[in-house]
Design a protein around this motif. Structure first.
Motif, PDB file in Angstrom:
ATOM      1  N   GLN A   3      67.905  -5.900 152.771  1.00  0.00           N
ATOM      2  CA  GLN A   3      68.957  -4.928 152.458  1.00  0.00           C
ATOM      3  C   GLN A   3      69.474  -4.298 153.725  1.00  0.00           C
ATOM      4  O   GLN A   3      68.702  -4.003 154.650  1.00  0.00           O
ATOM      5  N   VAL A   5      71.747  -0.917 154.628  1.00  0.00           N
ATOM      6  CA  VAL A   5      72.285   0.301 154.030  1.00  0.00           C
ATOM      7  C   VAL A   5      72.965   1.130 155.108  1.00  0.00           C
ATOM      8  O   VAL A   5      72.341   1.517 156.091  1.00  0.00           O
ATOM      9  N   CYS A  22      73.204   2.130 160.223  1.00  0.00           N
ATOM     10  CA  CYS A  22      72.877   1.038 159.301  1.00  0.00           C
ATOM     11  C   CYS A  22      71.428   0.630 159.537  1.00  0.00           C
ATOM     12  O   CYS A  22      71.045   0.324 160.674  1.00  0.00           O
ATOM     13  N   GLY A 112      75.983  -5.074 154.598  1.00  0.00           N
ATOM     14  CA  GLY A 112      75.811  -3.862 153.822  1.00  0.00           C
ATOM     15  C   GLY A 112      76.922  -3.740 152.801  1.00  0.00           C
ATOM     16  O   GLY A 112      77.853  -4.553 152.753  1.00  0.00           O
TER      17      GLY A 112
END
Length: 121
Positions: A3, A5, A22, A112
């Motif tokens: 992931q 983010v 990020c 992202g």
């Protein structure tokens, strides 16, 4: 699973500054490049800034001199500091990482979800 983010977007006045962050998390073996792209309405996605694991950086001409990309490799985090923001910087900013996930033999691009940056008075 991997992931990315992002955080730090929002509404900024012209001439202002912001910092985007990020974080990449999950089953990551190694990360090559991390960077930021943006896409304004009706336009193609474009590179803003890119940084390798070392010291190599690449900036779009439109942001050179007023932006700095940095990384914390220990935290799998990339930052984008932008100053003297202009209305034309308004876009969705997306984080990208070219990385190798655990158990994989090759590097792949991960993205992202994007964060909106609006420059307006």
């Amino acid at each position: 699973q991997v992931q990315l983010v992002e955080s730090g977007g929002g509404l900024v006045q012209p001439g202002g500054s912001l910092r985007l962050s990020c974080v990449a998390s999950g089953t990551i073996s190694s990360i090559n490049t991390m960077g930021w792209y943006r896409q304004a309405p009706g336009k193609q996605r474009e590179l803003v800034a890119l940084k390798t694991t070392g010291v190599t950086t690449n900036y779009a001409d439109s942001v050179k001199g007023r932006s700095t990309i940095s990384r914390d490799n220990a935290k799998n985090t990339v930052y984008l500091q932008m100053g003297n923001l202009k209305p034309e910087d308004t876009a969705v900013y997306s984080c990208n990482a070219r990385l190798r996930s655990t158990g994989s033999d090759w590097y792949s691009d991960y993205w992202g979800q994007g964060t909106q940056v609006t420059v307006s008075s």
